[in-house]
Design a protein around this motif. Structure first.
Motif, short mmCIF file in Angstrom:
data_model
loop_
_atom_site.label_atom_id
_atom_site.label_comp_id
_atom_site.label_asym_id
_atom_site.label_seq_id
_atom_site.Cartn_x
_atom_site.Cartn_y
_atom_site.Cartn_z
N MET A 49 0.82 -1.21 0.00
CA MET A 49 0.00 0.00 0.00
C MET A 49 0.86 1.27 0.00
N VAL A 50 2.07 1.20 0.55
CA VAL A 50 2.99 2.34 0.47
C VAL A 50 3.32 2.60 -1.00
N ASN A 51 3.61 1.53 -1.73
CA ASN A 51 3.89 1.65 -3.16
C ASN A 51 2.67 2.21 -3.90
N ASN A 52 1.50 1.70 -3.55
CA ASN A 52 0.26 2.17 -4.16
C ASN A 52 0.03 3.65 -3.86
N THR A 53 0.33 4.08 -2.65
CA THR A 53 0.16 5.49 -2.28
C THR A 53 1.07 6.38 -3.11
N TYR A 54 2.33 5.96 -3.28
CA TYR A 54 3.26 6.75 -4.10
C TYR A 54 2.72 6.93 -5.51
N TRP A 55 2.31 5.84 -6.14
CA TRP A 55 1.86 5.92 -7.52
C TRP A 55 0.52 6.64 -7.64
N SER A 56 -0.29 6.59 -6.62
CA SER A 56 -1.52 7.38 -6.59
C SER A 56 -1.18 8.87 -6.56
N ASN A 57 -0.16 9.24 -5.79
CA ASN A 57 0.30 10.63 -5.74
C ASN A 57 0.86 11.07 -7.08
N VAL A 58 1.58 10.19 -7.76
CA VAL A 58 2.12 10.51 -9.08
C VAL A 58 0.98 10.78 -10.06
N ARG A 59 -0.05 9.93 -10.04
CA ARG A 59 -1.19 10.14 -10.93
C ARG A 59 -1.92 11.44 -10.62
N ALA A 60 -2.06 11.77 -9.34
CA ALA A 60 -2.74 13.02 -8.96
C ALA A 60 -1.96 14.23 -9.44
N ILE A 61 -0.63 14.18 -9.34
CA ILE A 61 0.19 15.29 -9.83
C ILE A 61 0.07 15.42 -11.34
N ALA A 62 0.07 14.29 -12.05
CA ALA A 62 -0.06 14.32 -13.51
C ALA A 62 -1.40 14.93 -13.91
N GLU A 63 -2.46 14.57 -13.21
CA GLU A 63 -3.79 15.14 -13.52
C GLU A 63 -3.81 16.65 -13.25
N ALA A 64 -3.21 17.07 -12.16
CA ALA A 64 -3.18 18.50 -11.84
C ALA A 64 -2.39 19.27 -12.88
N LYS A 65 -1.30 18.70 -13.37
CA LYS A 65 -0.51 19.35 -14.42
C LYS A 65 -1.31 19.47 -15.71
N LYS A 66 -2.09 18.43 -16.02
CA LYS A 66 -2.93 18.46 -17.22
C LYS A 66 -3.96 19.59 -17.14
N ARG A 67 -4.43 19.88 -15.93
CA ARG A 67 -5.42 20.94 -15.74
C ARG A 67 -4.80 22.31 -15.66
#
Length: 147
Positions: free
Chosen positions: A76-94
């Motif tokens: 879940m630590v790994n999952n949390t990191y990659w979830s944060n990466v996806r959230a940052i990518a989405e914010a950059k797209k916006r």
């Protein structure tokens, strides 16, 4: 809809020590994933979630303190990191200006995730048991649903 529940915990000193060690181990692993990802990016290598997931086994062999943490919690630590990466990518797209993920200090990483197994809740006696940590009391001020 409530997605997660928070209750006040009352661990004894021994269990509290194991909780703090587990948190420190999870924080160490999160920072290791950040470090590996930055190095891979600077080298032009694409790192995926499954790549970092596969590295956990080697890290557990090299660092015995990771073996004191439940395996699903480390996943879940790994999952949390990659979830944060996806959230940052989405914010950059916006169009938002976003920096990089940063390393977590001890006071910025205070979560252990047990997503499906490794824990047992006894609401009658208000005791929770976490795998590889132990049992402790908690204050149940709100009932929960689910198994």
């Amino acid at each position: 809809m409530i997605v997660s529940y928070k209750y006040r915990a009352y661990p004894d000193p021994d269990v509290e020590d194991r909780l703090n060690k587990a948190l420190d181990s999870c924080r160490w692993m999160y920072n290791k994933i950040v470090e590996i990802s930055r190095d891979a990016y600077e080298s032009g290598i694409t790192l995926s979630q499954s790549d970092s997931q596969a590295m956990i086994v080697g890290w557990k062999r090299e660092n015995p303190h990771l073996s004191t943490v439940y395996s699903k919690t480390l996943q879940m630590v790994n999952n949390t990191y990659w979830s944060n990466v996806r959230a940052i990518a989405e914010a950059k797209k916006r169009g938002r200006k976003i920096g990089k993920l940063r390393f977590k200090s001890a006071y910025r990483y205070r979560t252990l995730n047990y997503n499906q197994s490794g824990f047992k809740v006894d609401p009658g006696q208000q005791i929770i048991t976490l795998s590889k940590i132990g049992s402790f009391r908690f204050a149940m001020h709100r009932s929960y649903s689910g198994t």
